[in-house]
Design an enzyme around this catalytic site. Sequence first.
Site, mmCIF file in Angstrom:
data_model
loop_
_atom_site.group_PDB
_atom_site.id
_atom_site.type_symbol
_atom_site.label_atom_id
_atom_site.label_comp_id
_atom_site.label_asym_id
_atom_site.label_seq_id
_atom_site.Cartn_x
_atom_site.Cartn_y
_atom_site.Cartn_z
ATOM 1 N N LYS A 1 0.847 -1.213 0.000
ATOM 2 C CA LYS A 1 0.000 0.000 0.000
ATOM 3 C C LYS A 1 0.871 1.247 0.000
ATOM 4 O O LYS A 1 0.647 2.173 -0.778
ATOM 5 C CB LYS A 1 -0.888 -0.028 1.249
ATOM 6 C CG LYS A 1 -1.428 1.321 1.671
ATOM 7 C CD LYS A 1 -2.157 1.258 3.001
ATOM 8 C CE LYS A 1 -1.323 1.469 4.220
ATOM 9 N NZ LYS A 1 -1.104 2.860 4.652
ATOM 10 N N ASN A 2 1.879 1.271 0.866
ATOM 11 C CA ASN A 2 2.675 2.495 1.013
ATOM 12 C C ASN A 2 3.654 2.719 -0.146
ATOM 13 O O ASN A 2 4.283 3.776 -0.214
ATOM 14 C CB ASN A 2 3.397 2.514 2.368
ATOM 15 C CG ASN A 2 2.425 2.839 3.493
ATOM 16 O OD1 ASN A 2 1.320 3.324 3.253
ATOM 17 N ND2 ASN A 2 2.831 2.554 4.725
ATOM 18 N N CYS B 1 -3.842 7.772 10.301
ATOM 19 C CA CYS B 1 -3.957 7.076 11.584
ATOM 20 C C CYS B 1 -3.695 8.026 12.746
ATOM 21 O O CYS B 1 -2.855 8.912 12.654
ATOM 22 C CB CYS B 1 -2.953 5.948 11.644
ATOM 23 S SG CYS B 1 -3.377 4.570 10.596
ATOM 24 N N ARG C 1 2.027 13.943 14.154
ATOM 25 C CA ARG C 1 2.162 13.934 12.698
ATOM 26 C C ARG C 1 2.151 15.329 12.054
ATOM 27 O O ARG C 1 1.266 15.670 11.256
ATOM 28 C CB ARG C 1 1.130 13.002 12.063
ATOM 29 C CG ARG C 1 1.180 11.631 12.705
ATOM 30 C CD ARG C 1 0.482 10.604 11.918
ATOM 31 N NE ARG C 1 1.302 10.033 10.851
ATOM 32 C CZ ARG C 1 0.871 9.123 10.003
ATOM 33 N NH1 ARG C 1 -0.351 8.710 10.048
ATOM 34 N NH2 ARG C 1 1.682 8.638 9.082
ATOM 35 N N ASP D 1 5.471 0.073 12.066
ATOM 36 C CA ASP D 1 4.193 -0.512 11.646
ATOM 37 C C ASP D 1 4.034 -1.964 12.119
ATOM 38 O O ASP D 1 2.941 -2.533 12.000
ATOM 39 C CB ASP D 1 4.047 -0.444 10.115
ATOM 40 C CG ASP D 1 3.882 0.990 9.621
ATOM 41 O OD1 ASP D 1 3.599 1.880 10.455
ATOM 42 O OD2 ASP D 1 4.047 1.223 8.411
ATOM 43 N N ARG E 1 -8.380 -0.323 5.285
ATOM 44 C CA ARG E 1 -7.535 0.713 4.689
ATOM 45 C C ARG E 1 -6.241 0.118 4.145
ATOM 46 O O ARG E 1 -5.681 0.644 3.178
ATOM 47 C CB ARG E 1 -7.183 1.783 5.736
ATOM 48 C CG ARG E 1 -8.304 2.745 6.039
ATOM 49 C CD ARG E 1 -7.801 3.864 6.918
ATOM 50 N NE ARG E 1 -6.542 4.348 6.430
ATOM 51 C CZ ARG E 1 -5.532 4.785 7.198
ATOM 52 N NH1 ARG E 1 -5.667 4.813 8.501
ATOM 53 N NH2 ARG E 1 -4.418 5.202 6.660
#
Length: 415
Positions: free
Chosen positions: A22-23, A117, A122, A303, A396
Amino acid sequence: MDKFVINGGNKLKGKIEVRGAKNAALKIFAASVLTSGTVRIKNVPEVEDIVRISELLKNLGVEVLHPKHGEYRITAAKIKTSAINPKIAKKLRASIVLTASLLARAGNVKFPHPGGCVIGERPIDIFLDGYKTLGAKINYRNGLYEIKGKLIGAKFTFNNVSVTGTEAMIMAASLAKGKTILKNCACEPEIESLANFLNSCGAKIQGAGTPFIAIEGVKSLIGGEYQTIPDRIEAGTFAILAAATKSNILIKNCEPEHLDSLWNVLRKAGVRLNIGKNQVEVIPSGLKTVNVKTHEYPGFPTDLQSPVCVLLTQAEGQGLVHETIYEGRLLWTEELKRMGANVLMHDPHRISIQGPTKLRSRNIESPDLRAGMAYLIAVLCAKGKSVINNVYQIDRGYEKIEERLRKIGADIKRI
Ligand code: EPZ
């Protein structure tokens, strides 16, 4: 909102395939705005974050086609607006990377503070500093950033190692005039993969995957093709799931070299592994505790911190987990405690876990993507019926996870 109903306590067995990262894919979607040509992206995971970035692109007037499962074709022939839709951007941290490609291509971009998230503060100061260094002017009005300017190559040192920060600066500098030197860059495989893709479209990027990156700006890029690299976080999550539930699982289509820090931790914990070229077999074994410290790549990924905490609840002894990247990313363990885990919080960055403990089934809320997946592992360890609410958070980043886990013997359904 969908829920998962899980009957835990079963041992799992069989093969599970890892999807594209995904990233990595999200950044290629964002990078496709750098060119008016067509970008064909393969092995894209069918997850909610990809749906969100597709919506963002379509909103800008970009053509996003989805001809078959796992494949997208994106053409940003014309850009109708360079204002990023605030409602969608609030749901997706990766939207920040799109600010770089829009700024480089259109000379201006408007966007809100991005969401994603809830794992810590952030901030986006690195992006703003970076764009300013490349000559852009920044305004903040009515909750929106407005950035403008013709970008000019420059020297920039990241004061904090940032994955999306590095990716954004690579994209912005690719179309800037002259040479950019970036120092203290993040080294994640997704960054190297992005640079390889951009180079295949005509960019001149050297050193991606190391802390020093040099980019010679070019006038324009052409379209191209990208094969999404395997999701190292998904592969690592499956390996931890197998170890925690003492199951024999073969993880296929992964890149084991991207997870050396995890293999070290698992081996220290007594987990037996058969590591092949594109696969890893986890063999049921007794578990002893380990200390884990998250770190930028090639260190232990933040993660995977939440899944590994669940593993430590099943291991003999007291282990320390030190989360160095995010200040809010251990808070999810409060709920793990309610499931019976013996967790002691020393400060927002450090917890001790004493194991082994029998986890109790529970009705829980998924707070974010990785913590949601960690709860899923925890309830698969716990005997009895559990419910996980708000599985949008898991969707997600993990494609149809319940179907894939059912194939290896998990008793899980979506309602
Ligand atoms: C990326 O987030 C990933 N997201 C995250 O994955 C991952 O947890 C993280 O990298 C670390 O590996 C995407 O790729 C979309 P950072 P990113 O900037 O780039 C501070 C998941 O579950 N910082 O490397 O946003 C920041 O607060 C997600 O898939 C600043 O101070 O993370 C953090 O402490 C969650 N100022 C540190 O840097 C800034 O301007 C590293 O974060 C930017 C970041």
